[in-house]
Design an enzyme around this catalytic site. Structure first.
Site, mmCIF file in Angstrom:
data_model
loop_
_atom_site.group_PDB
_atom_site.id
_atom_site.type_symbol
_atom_site.label_atom_id
_atom_site.label_comp_id
_atom_site.label_asym_id
_atom_site.label_seq_id
_atom_site.Cartn_x
_atom_site.Cartn_y
_atom_site.Cartn_z
ATOM 1 N N PRO A 177 18.575 43.963 -56.148
ATOM 2 C CA PRO A 177 19.861 43.299 -56.401
ATOM 3 C C PRO A 177 20.747 44.157 -57.303
ATOM 4 O O PRO A 177 20.264 44.778 -58.256
ATOM 5 C CB PRO A 177 19.448 41.998 -57.098
ATOM 6 C CG PRO A 177 18.045 41.750 -56.635
ATOM 7 C CD PRO A 177 17.427 43.112 -56.516
ATOM 8 N N TYR A 184 10.459 44.276 -75.945
ATOM 9 C CA TYR A 184 11.265 43.092 -76.244
ATOM 10 C C TYR A 184 10.402 41.928 -76.740
ATOM 11 O O TYR A 184 10.936 40.951 -77.268
ATOM 12 C CB TYR A 184 12.040 42.623 -75.007
ATOM 13 C CG TYR A 184 12.985 43.624 -74.405
ATOM 14 C CD1 TYR A 184 13.331 44.799 -75.069
ATOM 15 C CD2 TYR A 184 13.544 43.390 -73.148
ATOM 16 C CE1 TYR A 184 14.202 45.713 -74.490
ATOM 17 C CE2 TYR A 184 14.417 44.279 -72.572
ATOM 18 C CZ TYR A 184 14.743 45.451 -73.238
ATOM 19 O OH TYR A 184 15.593 46.354 -72.652
ATOM 20 N N LYS A 218 9.296 47.502 -68.824
ATOM 21 C CA LYS A 218 9.357 48.882 -69.286
ATOM 22 C C LYS A 218 8.166 49.216 -70.174
ATOM 23 O O LYS A 218 7.694 48.376 -70.949
ATOM 24 C CB LYS A 218 10.655 49.124 -70.068
ATOM 25 C CG LYS A 218 11.898 48.721 -69.302
ATOM 26 C CD LYS A 218 13.152 48.928 -70.131
ATOM 27 C CE LYS A 218 14.344 48.255 -69.502
ATOM 28 N NZ LYS A 218 14.322 46.785 -69.679
ATOM 29 N N GLY A 277 21.803 41.521 -62.042
ATOM 30 C CA GLY A 277 20.626 40.800 -62.508
ATOM 31 C C GLY A 277 20.835 40.231 -63.893
ATOM 32 O O GLY A 277 21.961 40.195 -64.421
ATOM 33 N N ASP A 291 15.189 41.505 -65.914
ATOM 34 C CA ASP A 291 14.834 42.751 -66.589
ATOM 35 C C ASP A 291 14.317 42.464 -67.988
ATOM 36 O O ASP A 291 15.027 41.871 -68.805
ATOM 37 C CB ASP A 291 16.062 43.660 -66.667
ATOM 38 C CG ASP A 291 15.766 44.991 -67.351
ATOM 39 O OD1 ASP A 291 15.590 46.000 -66.642
ATOM 40 O OD2 ASP A 291 15.718 45.026 -68.607
ATOM 41 N N HIS A 307 10.498 53.582 -70.986
ATOM 42 C CA HIS A 307 11.595 53.031 -71.782
ATOM 43 C C HIS A 307 12.410 54.111 -72.496
ATOM 44 O O HIS A 307 13.630 54.009 -72.601
ATOM 45 C CB HIS A 307 11.028 52.044 -72.802
ATOM 46 C CG HIS A 307 12.015 51.032 -73.277
ATOM 47 N ND1 HIS A 307 11.648 49.764 -73.679
ATOM 48 C CD2 HIS A 307 13.354 51.077 -73.412
ATOM 49 C CE1 HIS A 307 12.731 49.092 -74.045
ATOM 50 N NE2 HIS A 307 13.780 49.866 -73.905
#
Length: 282
Positions: A13, A48, A73, A16, A43, A107
């Site tokens: 896509p 994170y 990532k 996102g 994502d 990353h």
């Protein structure tokens, strides 16, 4: 949803939903709302610390796995990087509660990213990572990786916004068959993006918000983009960018906003130079 075709034939896509800087306690609700709004590209990243919350939202959504495109990532791995990358991938997969990842990215270009890439090539061959790519790689490091390894990265996710348009980088990526993907499309509102006179005027012309103008500008440049919001109304608005088009004059005017530099990092900053030097990247 409009898609792009990656260099291995996989459809991704073009728009996102990102969860950078969304706390673990907020992420599940945010991703749940995003999926309900119609987003199918999600994502996240190990760094994170919200992969588990993303996975929980996916599990509860009832959406078929083959309708989703999930990116995560790999953070910097200590030696031996190849072995530790495989372990880190398994950890991400477990936290997400998935059997495979659609796109797995390095990353940052730190440490033994050659070793990381070799491990990722194996994951790709096994079908556990349908596509592999990189994030935050400058052009020289990307080309070096391509020349010295078997698989060309499918994606390079880099800062891209109206004030840092990455025109030269985009051309290099196109030439190498690497899809550009934007993080920070709104520059987190820096430099007065949401009140910029030019972007506001273009929005008024089309009856749209500044955010919608920026996202439409990205899409027309064939840049995959992953805006972030925890507000369901803004999520829906950010997704509503396929029923208008910017004209050539709009695109030319937005091109004049490019400052040619990051809105987040100053590599001339002595602290940044020392930080990069410690990783032999200065």
């Amino acid at each position: 949803m409009q898609t792009v075709t990656l260099n291995n034939g996989i459809e991704m896509p073009i728009l996102g939903f990102g969860v950078f800087q969304v706390g673990p306690e907020e992420t599940e609700a945010a991703v749940t709302a995003a999926l309900a709004a119609g987003y199918r590209l999600i994502d996240t990243a190990a760094a994170y610390q919200n992969e588990a919350a993303v996975g929980a939202a996916i599990a509860k959504s009832g959406i078929s796995r083959d309708e989703l495109f999930v990116t995560t990532k790999l953070w910097v791995q200590d030696a031996p990087a190849e072995q530790n990358t495989a372990t880190a991938f398994d950890d991400s997969l477990r936290r997400l509660g998935l059997d495979y990842i659609d796109l797995y990215l390095i990353h940052q270009p730190f440490g033994d990213y050659y070793g990381q890439w070799r491990a990722m090539e194996k994951l790709n061959a096994q079908g556990r990572a349908r596509a592999i790519g990189v994030s935050n790689f400058p052009a020289d490091r990307l080309i070096d990786l391509i020349l010295n390894n078997e698989i060309v990265p499918a994606v390079n996710q880099i800062e891209t916004n109206p004030f840092h348009q990455r025109v030269a980088d985009h051309e290099i990526l196109k030439a190498e068959g690497v899809q550009i993907e934007s993080w920070g499309p709104f520059a987190e509102g820096k430099n007065g993006l949401f009140t910029n006179d030019l972007l506001t005027a273009i929005g008024d012309k089309h009856g749209t918000s500044v955010a919608q103008v920026v996202l439409r500008w990205m899409i027309q440049r064939e840049v995959v983009v992953i805006p972030k919001s925890v507000n369901p109304e803004r999520m829906a608005q950010n997704l509503d960018v396929f029923d208008f088009a910017l004209d050539a004059d709009d695109m030319a005017q937005i091109a004049t906003l490019d400052e040619g530099g990051s809105q987040f990092f100053d590599h001339r900053d002595p602290e940044m130079v020392r930080w990069l030097s410690a990783r032999r990247l200065a």
